[in-house]
Design an enzyme around this catalytic site. Structure first.
Site, PDB file in Angstrom:
ATOM      1  CE  LYS A 135      -0.732  -0.482   4.979  1.00 23.80           C
ATOM      2  NZ  LYS A 135      -1.275   0.484   5.883  1.00 23.80           N
ATOM      3  NE  ARG A 181      -6.354   0.370  11.251  1.00 21.68           N
ATOM      4  CZ  ARG A 181      -5.125   0.188  10.734  1.00 21.68           C
ATOM      5  NH1 ARG A 181      -4.343   1.222  10.548  1.00 21.68           N
ATOM      6  NH2 ARG A 181      -4.683  -1.015  10.416  1.00 21.68           N
ATOM      7  CG  HIS A 207      -3.388  -4.449  12.294  1.00 25.60           C
ATOM      8  ND1 HIS A 207      -2.338  -5.060  11.644  1.00 25.60           N
ATOM      9  CD2 HIS A 207      -3.041  -3.147  12.407  1.00 25.60           C
ATOM     10  CE1 HIS A 207      -1.402  -4.157  11.378  1.00 25.60           C
ATOM     11  NE2 HIS A 207      -1.798  -2.987  11.832  1.00 25.60           N
ATOM     12  NE  ARG A 213      -2.681  -7.889   7.998  1.00 32.20           N
ATOM     13  CZ  ARG A 213      -3.169  -8.337   9.146  1.00 32.20           C
ATOM     14  NH1 ARG A 213      -3.792  -9.517   9.191  1.00 32.20           N
ATOM     15  NH2 ARG A 213      -3.049  -7.639  10.264  1.00 32.20           N
ATOM     16  CE1 TYR A 247      12.669  32.461   0.481  1.00 33.54           C
ATOM     17  CE2 TYR A 247      12.997  30.090   0.402  1.00 33.54           C
ATOM     18  CZ  TYR A 247      12.656  31.273  -0.225  1.00 33.54           C
ATOM     19  OH  TYR A 247      12.287  31.269  -1.539  1.00 33.54           O
ATOM     20  CB  CYS A 279      14.530  26.294  -0.321  1.00 33.79           C
ATOM     21  SG  CYS A 279      15.902  27.279   0.252  1.00 33.79           S
ATOM     22  CG  MET A 280       8.950  24.015  -2.843  1.00 30.98           C
ATOM     23  SD  MET A 280       7.879  24.955  -3.935  1.00 30.98           S
ATOM     24  CE  MET A 280       7.078  26.068  -2.811  1.00 30.98           C
ATOM     25  CG  ASP A 281      12.056  23.907  -5.615  1.00 23.50           C
ATOM     26  OD1 ASP A 281      11.083  23.139  -5.572  1.00 23.50           O
ATOM     27  OD2 ASP A 281      11.957  25.142  -5.754  1.00 23.50           O
TER      28      ASP A 281
HETATM   29  N1  PMH Z   1      -1.847  -5.265   8.025  1.00 25.61           N
HETATM   30  C1  PMH Z   1      -2.538  -4.141   8.218  1.00 25.61           C
HETATM   31  C2  PMH Z   1      -4.002  -4.228   8.451  1.00 25.61           C
HETATM   32  C3  PMH Z   1      -1.883  -2.913   8.244  1.00 25.61           C
HETATM   33  O1  PMH Z   1      -2.602  -1.804   8.463  1.00 25.61           O
HETATM   34  C4  PMH Z   1      -0.482  -2.869   8.061  1.00 25.61           C
HETATM   35  C5  PMH Z   1       0.322  -1.607   8.132  1.00 25.61           C
HETATM   36  C6  PMH Z   1       0.202  -4.072   7.841  1.00 25.61           C
HETATM   37  C7  PMH Z   1      -0.517  -5.261   7.836  1.00 25.61           C
HETATM   38  C8  PMH Z   1       1.687  -4.137   7.642  1.00 25.61           C
HETATM   39  O2  PMH Z   1       2.337  -3.687   8.782  1.00 25.61           O
HETATM   40  P1  PMH Z   1       3.933  -3.555   8.840  1.00 25.61           P
HETATM   41  O3  PMH Z   1       4.296  -2.550   7.803  1.00 25.61           O
HETATM   42  O4  PMH Z   1       4.203  -3.059  10.206  1.00 25.61           O
HETATM   43  O5  PMH Z   1       4.458  -4.885   8.529  1.00 25.61           O
HETATM   44  N2  PMH Z   1      -0.404  -0.458   8.387  1.00 25.61           N
HETATM   45  C9  PMH Z   1       0.123   0.691   8.863  1.00 25.61           C
HETATM   46  C10 PMH Z   1      -0.662   1.794   9.169  1.00 25.61           C
HETATM   47  O6  PMH Z   1      -1.947   1.823   8.987  1.00 25.61           O
HETATM   48  N3  PMH Z   1       0.075   2.747   9.683  1.00 25.61           N
HETATM   49  O7  PMH Z   1       1.315   2.316   9.733  1.00 25.61           O
HETATM   50  C11 PMH Z   1       1.377   1.035   9.242  1.00 25.61           C
END
Ligand code: PMH
Length: 372
Positions: free
Chosen positions: A40, A140, A170, A223, A268, A314-316
């Site tokens: 993601k 969550r 989770h 995961r 700046y 700065c920005m860049d």
């Molecule tokens: N599974 C779920 C539901 C997650 O939200 C995340 C990471 C992972 C697995 C993977 O976690 P890891 O990168 O620690 O292995 N989610 C997030 C989050 O929402 N903010 O930071 C990490």
């Protein structure tokens, strides 16, 4: 968004490191467990498609994303393995879930009821694959107890338009020394499981921290997110059970070098004044690239020597104090190794008072990603 292909600043991603990190985790997890690579947020800034392909080489058999668009990006890149969307997708996009053969997270009875209503109204052969999420203490998303989880399972099993593919939760503290809250969440999940007559194909609880430090509790799918990019989920609180290899470096080159006399102001707001004759170099990276203003005072590497960022970023562009005259075009390493010295993403995170996850995700689209 224009990408800076014609500027020397770039993120260099070592895809082999991602493959190795995944491979090392696959080697130590139970044989019947699968590894889904979490890609993601553009693969935590590393590039989702490239990270996914590297993870697959290391043994990942599926992928997790946060939003529908990220899943579609993977499909459009030709990835055909299972993809789980970890968050809620609006019912109005159910057709896309089917079209792209995606698995989706279910967190409320209302969503399930609406999904069934929607699916029975459209002509579709393939059922929708769902993972039921249980909230055991993250606060969550997900079903809060055994009773509501059971109801969701029963409704899913009674609907031919759905396949119950997964059950998951989770953990919020798997990267901590104190395991009491982890144990509480684990117990809640086990209590809920014990109330169910049947289990789906995937029962999964494990982020990177769980996989690394609670290897007996990983379920039959992991995961894996941050660890596959070579970063210790705990920052540097807990020791890595096997070495993780960071995949990302950030490099640039000096675009100007000048000798300033004592008493000259830089940047700046004129927040830095040279205290003697000083060699000042300009690096073409700024806060628009995700190299944030709070990094003023942090150091980068030139010829293996730490050089302080002076004046406001700065920005860049930003300015650094060099120990001596250095040629324009000399490489600047902002994250990574240079002549035996290293600047890690964790060091950047500490300077910014945040976590490396956020640093990795903050690099902007303007920065080109080079894959090796
Ligand atoms: N599974 C779920 C539901 C997650 O939200 C995340 C990471 C992972 C697995 C993977 O976690 P890891 O990168 O620690 O292995 N989610 C997030 C989050 O929402 N903010 O930071 C990490």
């Amino acid at each position: 968004m224009a990408v800076g292909w014609h500027r020397p600043t770039k993120l260099v991603i070592d895809t082999q490191a991602i493959t190795e990190n995944v491979c090392n985790e696959v080697k130590r997890m139970p044989e019947t467990t699968e590894l889904f690579a979490v890609v993601k947020a553009n693969g935590y800034g590393h590039g989702a498609v490239q990270a996914a392909k590297a993870a697959k080489k290391g043994g990942a058999t599926g992928f997790c994303v946060a939003i529908l668009d990220e899943a579609i990006e993977l499909r459009q890149a030709g990835i055909t393995d299972p993809i789980l969307i970890l968050s809620v997708v609006d019912i109005s996009y159910i057709d896309l879930l089917l079209e792209y053969d995606l698995s989706v997270t279910v967190t409320t009875q209302e969503w399930l009821e609406q999904a069934i209503k929607h699916l029975t109204h459209i002509e579709t052969q393939a059922p929708l694959k769902i993972h039921i999420k249980v909230d055991t203490g993250m606060g969550r998303i997900g079903f809060m107890n055994a009773q509501t989880t059971k109801q969701a399972v029963e409704l899913t099993q009674s609907a031919t338009c759905l396949i119950w593919e997964g059950l998951f939760t989770h953990f919020s503290t798997a990267d901590e020394v104190d395991i009491s809250y982890f144990n509480k969440q684990e117990q809640r999940f086990q209590d809920i499981i014990s109330e169910l007559k049947q289990l789906p194909k995937y029962v999964h609880v494990s982020n990177s921290a769980t996989a690394l430090w609670h290897p007996d509790n990983v379920g039959n799918m992991i995961r894996l997110g941050i660890a596959m990019y070579g970063l210790n989920p705990s920052g540097n609180l807990l020791p890595e059970p096997y070495p993780l290899k960071p995949a990302l470096s950030l490099v640039s080159t000096l675009i100007q070098v000048k000798k300033l006399p004592k008493g000259e102001g830089i940047g700046y707001g004129n927040t830095y004044t040279t205290s003697s004759d000083e060699w000042i170099g300009t690096v073409p990276i700024g806060y628009a690239d995700g190299w944030l203003r709070h990094l003023q005072g942090f150091s980068v590497l030139v010829n293996g020597i730490k050089c302080e960022i002076v004046g406001r970023i700065c920005m860049d562009q930003c300015m650094i104090r060099l120990p001596e005259k250095v040629a324009v075009g000399t490489r600047v390493t902002l994250i990574g190794d240079d002549n035996g010295e290293t600047i890690t993403m964790q060091m950047v995170a500490e300077k910014l008072d945040t976590i490396h996850y956020e640093v990795a995700c903050t690099f902007s689209e303007r920065m080109p990603r080079e894959y090796k």
